[in-house]
Structures are given as structure tokens and as C-alpha cells.
Write a protein that holds these residues in place. Structure first.
Motif, PDB file in Angstrom:
ATOM      1  N   ASP A 118       0.840  -1.210   0.000  1.00 11.02           N
ATOM      2  CA  ASP A 118       0.000   0.000   0.000  1.00 11.02           C
ATOM      3  C   ASP A 118       0.873   1.258   0.000  1.00 11.02           C
ATOM      4  OD1 ASP A 118      -2.263  -1.501  -0.039  1.00 11.02           O
ATOM      5  OD2 ASP A 118      -2.715  -1.312   2.103  1.00 11.02           O
ATOM      6  N   LYS A 119       1.995   1.183   0.751  1.00 10.92           N
ATOM      7  CA  LYS A 119       2.920   2.326   0.778  1.00 10.92           C
ATOM      8  C   LYS A 119       3.502   2.570  -0.599  1.00 10.92           C
ATOM      9  CE  LYS A 119       4.249   1.858   5.630  1.00 10.92           C
ATOM     10  NZ  LYS A 119       5.364   1.603   6.575  1.00 10.92           N
ATOM     11  N   TYR A 120       3.831   1.484  -1.306  1.00 12.21           N
ATOM     12  CA  TYR A 120       4.379   1.624  -2.661  1.00 12.21           C
ATOM     13  C   TYR A 120       3.349   2.221  -3.614  1.00 12.21           C
ATOM     14  CZ  TYR A 120       8.549  -1.045  -1.431  1.00 12.21           C
ATOM     15  OH  TYR A 120       9.739  -1.443  -0.879  1.00 12.21           O
ATOM     16  N   PHE A 121       2.089   1.805  -3.486  1.00  9.09           N
ATOM     17  CA  PHE A 121       1.033   2.350  -4.344  1.00  9.09           C
ATOM     18  C   PHE A 121       0.825   3.832  -4.053  1.00  9.09           C
ATOM     19  CE2 PHE A 121      -0.490  -2.107  -4.992  1.00  9.09           C
ATOM     20  CZ  PHE A 121      -0.494  -2.095  -6.372  1.00  9.09           C
ATOM     21  N   LEU A 122       0.844   4.184  -2.751  1.00  4.08           N
ATOM     22  CA  LEU A 122       0.659   5.588  -2.373  1.00  4.08           C
ATOM     23  C   LEU A 122       1.817   6.452  -2.900  1.00  4.08           C
ATOM     24  CD1 LEU A 122      -0.647   5.176   1.300  1.00  4.08           C
ATOM     25  CD2 LEU A 122      -1.958   5.948  -0.703  1.00  4.08           C
ATOM     26  N   ASP A 139      11.868   4.709 -11.390  1.00  2.00           N
ATOM     27  CA  ASP A 139      12.827   3.611 -11.514  1.00  2.00           C
ATOM     28  C   ASP A 139      13.281   3.119 -10.151  1.00  2.00           C
ATOM     29  OD1 ASP A 139      12.775   3.445 -14.258  1.00  2.00           O
ATOM     30  OD2 ASP A 139      14.447   4.857 -14.549  1.00  2.00           O
ATOM     31  N   ASN A 140      13.499   4.079  -9.253  1.00  2.00           N
ATOM     32  CA  ASN A 140      13.923   3.719  -7.900  1.00  2.00           C
ATOM     33  C   ASN A 140      12.829   2.950  -7.170  1.00  2.00           C
ATOM     34  OD1 ASN A 140      13.941   4.768  -4.778  1.00  2.00           O
ATOM     35  ND2 ASN A 140      16.020   4.349  -5.569  1.00  2.00           N
ATOM     36  N   LEU A 141      11.579   3.393  -7.363  1.00  2.00           N
ATOM     37  CA  LEU A 141      10.445   2.697  -6.749  1.00  2.00           C
ATOM     38  C   LEU A 141      10.333   1.271  -7.274  1.00  2.00           C
ATOM     39  CD1 LEU A 141       7.868   2.690  -5.003  1.00  2.00           C
ATOM     40  CD2 LEU A 141       6.629   3.636  -6.978  1.00  2.00           C
ATOM     41  N   PHE A 142      10.512   1.115  -8.596  1.00  2.00           N
ATOM     42  CA  PHE A 142      10.437  -0.219  -9.196  1.00  2.00           C
ATOM     43  C   PHE A 142      11.548  -1.124  -8.672  1.00  2.00           C
ATOM     44  CE2 PHE A 142      11.630  -3.184 -12.606  1.00  2.00           C
ATOM     45  CZ  PHE A 142      10.440  -3.902 -12.718  1.00  2.00           C
ATOM     46  N   GLN A 143      12.758  -0.583  -8.524  1.00  6.02           N
ATOM     47  CA  GLN A 143      13.888  -1.364  -8.040  1.00  6.02           C
ATOM     48  C   GLN A 143      13.642  -1.841  -6.597  1.00  6.02           C
ATOM     49  OE1 GLN A 143      17.650   0.574  -8.433  1.00  6.02           O
ATOM     50  NE2 GLN A 143      18.772  -1.042  -7.369  1.00  6.02           N
ATOM     51  N   ARG A 144      13.132  -0.938  -5.773  1.00  7.34           N
ATOM     52  CA  ARG A 144      12.844  -1.329  -4.389  1.00  7.34           C
ATOM     53  C   ARG A 144      11.746  -2.391  -4.318  1.00  7.34           C
ATOM     54  NH1 ARG A 144      10.721   2.905  -1.509  1.00  7.34           N
ATOM     55  NH2 ARG A 144      10.735   4.372  -3.247  1.00  7.34           N
ATOM     56  N   SER A 147       1.315 -11.136  -6.903  1.00  7.95           N
ATOM     57  CA  SER A 147       0.197 -10.526  -7.638  1.00  7.95           C
ATOM     58  C   SER A 147       0.188  -9.005  -7.456  1.00  7.95           C
ATOM     59  CB  SER A 147      -1.128 -11.120  -7.150  1.00  7.95           C
ATOM     60  OG  SER A 147      -1.286 -10.920  -5.752  1.00  7.95           O
ATOM     61  N   ASP A 148       0.443  -8.558  -6.213  1.00  5.38           N
ATOM     62  CA  ASP A 148       0.491  -7.105  -5.971  1.00  5.38           C
ATOM     63  C   ASP A 148       1.676  -6.477  -6.688  1.00  5.38           C
ATOM     64  OD1 ASP A 148      -1.730  -7.255  -4.346  1.00  5.38           O
ATOM     65  OD2 ASP A 148      -0.566  -7.565  -2.513  1.00  5.38           O
ATOM     66  N   PHE A 149       2.802  -7.175  -6.693  1.00 12.23           N
ATOM     67  CA  PHE A 149       3.993  -6.660  -7.380  1.00 12.23           C
ATOM     68  C   PHE A 149       3.726  -6.500  -8.885  1.00 12.23           C
ATOM     69  CE2 PHE A 149       7.668  -7.749 -10.009  1.00 12.23           C
ATOM     70  CZ  PHE A 149       8.520  -6.688  -9.706  1.00 12.23           C
ATOM     71  N   HIS A 150       3.076  -7.516  -9.476  1.00 13.34           N
ATOM     72  CA  HIS A 150       2.796  -7.443 -10.919  1.00 13.34           C
ATOM     73  C   HIS A 150       1.897  -6.248 -11.243  1.00 13.34           C
ATOM     74  CE1 HIS A 150       4.983 -10.980 -11.776  1.00 13.34           C
ATOM     75  NE2 HIS A 150       4.113 -11.856 -11.250  1.00 13.34           N
ATOM     76  N   SER A 155       4.070  -3.153 -10.854  1.00  9.58           N
ATOM     77  CA  SER A 155       5.049  -3.108 -11.941  1.00  9.58           C
ATOM     78  C   SER A 155       4.413  -2.609 -13.225  1.00  9.58           C
ATOM     79  CB  SER A 155       5.638  -4.510 -12.147  1.00  9.58           C
ATOM     80  OG  SER A 155       6.485  -4.540 -13.276  1.00  9.58           O
ATOM     81  N   ARG A 156       3.204  -3.110 -13.545  1.00  5.40           N
ATOM     82  CA  ARG A 156       2.534  -2.668 -14.775  1.00  5.40           C
ATOM     83  C   ARG A 156       2.196  -1.177 -14.716  1.00  5.40           C
ATOM     84  NH1 ARG A 156      -0.043  -7.748 -14.503  1.00  5.40           N
ATOM     85  NH2 ARG A 156      -1.875  -6.825 -13.495  1.00  5.40           N
ATOM     86  N   LEU A 157       1.764  -0.713 -13.539  1.00  3.33           N
ATOM     87  CA  LEU A 157       1.423   0.711 -13.397  1.00  3.33           C
ATOM     88  C   LEU A 157       2.654   1.590 -13.607  1.00  3.33           C
ATOM     89  CD1 LEU A 157      -0.974   0.553 -10.302  1.00  3.33           C
ATOM     90  CD2 LEU A 157      -1.605   1.066 -12.679  1.00  3.33           C
ATOM     91  N   ILE A 158       3.797   1.162 -12.998  1.00  6.54           N
ATOM     92  CA  ILE A 158       5.028   1.940 -13.156  1.00  6.54           C
ATOM     93  C   ILE A 158       5.470   1.956 -14.610  1.00  6.54           C
ATOM     94  CG2 ILE A 158       7.493   2.000 -12.579  1.00  6.54           C
ATOM     95  CD1 ILE A 158       6.748   0.897  -9.811  1.00  6.54           C
ATOM     96  N   GLN A 159       5.447   0.804 -15.293  1.00  2.72           N
ATOM     97  CA  GLN A 159       5.876   0.711 -16.683  1.00  2.72           C
ATOM     98  C   GLN A 159       4.973   1.550 -17.591  1.00  2.72           C
ATOM     99  OE1 GLN A 159       8.706  -0.569 -17.682  1.00  2.72           O
ATOM    100  NE2 GLN A 159       9.129  -1.189 -15.548  1.00  2.72           N
ATOM    101  N   GLN A 160       3.676   1.510 -17.295  1.00  4.42           N
ATOM    102  CA  GLN A 160       2.757   2.322 -18.095  1.00  4.42           C
ATOM    103  C   GLN A 160       3.044   3.816 -17.924  1.00  4.42           C
ATOM    104  OE1 GLN A 160      -1.186   1.167 -16.949  1.00  4.42           O
ATOM    105  NE2 GLN A 160      -1.037  -0.869 -17.896  1.00  4.42           N
TER     106      GLN A 160
END
Length: 400
Positions: free
Chosen positions: A337-341, A362-367, A380-383, A386-391
């Protein structure tokens, strides 16, 4: 095809067991030798007794007890009587005798001998039998096979086995206590014979199904004498394939209503649970074993406390493991949830330069990858993240 056959066989077995539990067999075919006085006498009591208690009994008349047991062994009849010491009968039946099982001993039978002429008290069985015509009820049946075995073991020669109607010198039969046949022969002038101790010891030593028995004389009856003889049991036999619960219920009924049978003849007092299992001609049926061990605690009853403790510990362990798993899942959820926020914050920040925003994503994705690798994030949450960051990165690069 084999799989279908095995499935079908399993289904049939389950259905059979279920029927035996919920609707145990109460319809029996009873094989009885048509010319055997004693077995017919017992059947005349046993058939109405069972029918009065809801059973359906079909009597099947056969030439002798050998054929009666053969029918039961082949599954063409369900029940029959036989003397417990009748080993020669099993030899005549052959391998199929291995399918026979004992339900219970029904009554004690005694070996009687009556001489047409008076014999001295000192007479031995050799003097009684040797070079004499011995009368038996039915030639070619159980009685003849057993008597031939007795004569052979006693090394007696010159005997001729004939029927009761063929003017014998001596008559022998298996009867019970003070039965009607014994009274009949006494009234007709036949003389009872008391066997000598050495012969009784010899026979019982060679056959564990036999035991010594002394029948006192009848008070007031001048011709009655004290008779020393051997005894055996008449057993009720069935096929091993008959359901366990069906035989359990049958045996239970007989034991619970023993007095009802004793109204017909006192010989049924022999029905009890205290008998020598080792000396049985045929092994006990599973239903009989279950009945005799009904008061003994089963595995679950014997270890109820231990099982309860183990189950309690298992329940506590399961509860603890579930609590830990839920806690870990909750922490993973809070972390993602922290990552999404943080992703939403980066995305919505309009004042940050594009280059800096890309760097933060990029830093968020790496972490997130590191956390997922360390199993601190659900895949499942990571995927999704990951898709949101890539988009978002694709959109930013496109706008650039």
C-alpha cells in the motif's frame, strides 16, 4: 477399461458394506440334512425362533450334513449345523471348506452307545465294538465318517457299520443329556454303555474338540446308569462372505434370547461366550469376533485422552500458524500500500521535472523488485504495481 472395472468393484464393495450396516441381512437359507434326527430337531426350534424375531428362513433339505456344509461353503446356503469335531467332513468338502466360518456353538452333544445284550461293567470299547454290527442313523454321512475315525484310532477290527434298521448289535449316536432317543432305547430293552477312562483320555488327547463328560443316572429309573463318555459341540456355521453386521446381529439375538430356546430344550443352556476358540473346527466369523469383543475398548476409546491432547495441540499449532500467516500477509499488504501511495504521489506531482520523476519511478520499481525477491511482497500485488510503473514511464517518455 481396467480403471472402470476397479471403480465398479469399489462401488459394489462400498454398497455392500453400506447395506450390511444400515440393513443387515435377515433372510437366510438354512441347509438341513433331511434324515438327521438331531439337526432337524434343532431346526424345528431355530427356524420359528428366528422368524418370531423378524427373520425369513428358508429350509433347504439335503441328503446329509456334508452336503449341507458344502452348500454353505459354495454360497448356495447361508447357515447349517455341524459337530465341532467333524474333521472328516472338511476333508470331503475340500478346499472350499476354508470359506466356512463359525457363528457360535449351539449345544453340547454326547456320544451314546447302546448294546442289545447286557455287557459287564468291566467291558471295554473293543469288547463292545469288535466283530459287531454297529448301527448308525445315516450311512455315508457325518456320523459314519466320525465313527470310522474313532474305530481307526482305537485300532478296533471286525466292525460292520449298518443302519439302525439293519438289526445291529450295538447302536451309537450323538445326543443330548436325557434326550428322547435315549429314553426310547432304554424302554425298548437296550443297555447303555459307559466308556472306560483310558479310551476317553485317548480320544480327548487326540482331538481338542472333544472333552470328557459324565452324565449322572436318572433318579428312579432302574435301567439308567451313570455314563462316562465324550462330548462335543454342535456349531452354527456360515460363509465368510456374509456381512459382519448381519452375523453380529444374529449372534446377539441368540444370546439375548437364550431362555426362549431353552423353553424348547435345556440343551441350549450351552449357548455362552465362554468357549475355547482354539478348538473350533472353523474360524470365528468376523461378526462373531466383533460381538465377543464388544465390551473391549476399541483403538479410539483406549487412546481417547491422547488423541484429544494431540488434536488440541494440532488445533493450537494450526491457529498459531494461521495467525502468523495472516500477520505476514497483513504486513505485506501494508508495505505494498505504501508503494502504491508513493506511486500516486510521484504521478500526481506536476512540479517535479520529467527526468527526476522517471528517476523516482525507476527507484520505486527497483525497491519493489527487491522486496518481492525477499518475499516481502505478494507476487500478484507486485505485478500490478510493476505494470502501473511501466505504463507511467511509457507515457512520460512518449510525452517527452
Amino acid at each position: 477399461m481396467k480403471r472402470i472395472s476397479l471403480t465398479l468393484m469399489l462401488a459394489i464393495c462400498i454398497l455392500t458394506i453400506s447395506c450390511d450396516i444400515y440393513r443387515p441381512q435377515k433372510k437366510f437359507k438354512f441347509a438341513v440334512p433331511e434324515q438327521d434326527y438331531f439337526y432337524n430337531y434343532m431346526a424345528s426350534h431355530f427356524k420359528p425362533f428366528l422368524e418370531n424375531h423378524g427373520y425369513q428362513i428358508q429350509l433347504i433339505k439335503v441328503p446329509n450334513s456334508i452336503e449341507a456344509c458344502r452348500l454353505v461353503a459354495k454360497g448356495e446356503a447361508d447357515l447349517s449345523f455341524i459337530n465341532n469335531h467333524s474333521v472328516p467332513v472338511t476333508e470331503r468338502i475340500g478346499g472350499e471348506a476354508g470359506k466356512l466360518r463359525t457363528v457360535l456353538p449351539m449345544t453340547t452333544r454326547l456320544f451314546f452307545a447302546y448294546s442289545k445284550e447286557q455287557v459287564p461293567d468291566t467291558a471295554t470299547i473293543r469288547e463292545l465294538f469288535e466283530n459287531r454290527k454297529i448301527g448308525i442313523e445315516l450311512l455315508g454321512g457325518e456320523a459314519q465318517l466320525n465313527l470310522e475315525r474313532f474305530i481307526l484310532k482305537s485300532q478296533i477290527t471286525g466292525t460292520q457299520l449298518v443302519s439302525f434298521n439293519d438289526q445291529p448289535d450295538v447302536i451309537v449316536f450323538w445326543g443330548t443329556f436325557y434326550g428322547a432317543r435315549a429314553s426310547k432305547y432304554l424302554s425298548e430293552g437296550w443297555h447303555p454303555f459307559s466308556f472306560k477312562e483310558n479310551w476317553i483320555e485317548f480320544m480327548t488327547l487326540n482331538d481338542p474338540a472333544l472333552r470328557p463328560y459324565t452324565l449322572p443316572s436318572v433318579p428312579g429309573e432302574q435301567k439308567s446308569i451313570r455314563i462316562n463318555t465324550i462330548a462335543t459341540e454342535t456349531i452354527l456355521v456360515t460363509n465368510q462372505s456374509i456381512g459382519e453386521n448381519a452375523i453380529y446381529e444374529l449372534k446377539n439375538l441368540i444370546h439375548q434370547n437364550k431362555l426362549e430356546l431353552m423353553h424348547h430344550d435345556i440343551m441350549y443352556r450351552s449357548i455362552n461366550e465362554d468357549f475355547d476358540r482354539q478348538s473350533l473346527l472353523f474360524p470365528l466369523h468376523e461378526g462373531s469376533v466383533a460381538f465377543l469383543s464388544r465390551d473391549q475398548p476399541n483403538f479410539f476409546q483406549r487412546y481417547a485422552d491422547i488423541i484429544a491432547l494431540v488434536l488440541s495441540i494440532a488445533a493450537l499449532l494450526y491457529g498459531g500458524i494461521q495467525t502468523i500467516r495472516n500477520t505476514i500477509a497483513k504486513r505485506k499488504k501494508e508495505r505494498v500500500d505504501k508503494y502504491f501511495l508513493e506511486f500516486l504521489e510521484i504521478r500526481q506531482d506536476k512540479e517535479v521535472k520529467l527526468e527526476h520523476k522517471v528517476k523516482r519511478l525507476d527507484n520505486l520499481f527497483q525497491r519493489a523488485v527487491e522486496q518481492m525477491t525477499n518475499e516481502k511482497l505478494e507476487k500478484s500485488d507486485f505485478h500490478i504495481l510493476s505494470r502501473l510503473i511501466q505504463q507511467e514511464l511509457t507515457i512520460l517518455r512518449f510525452n517527452d
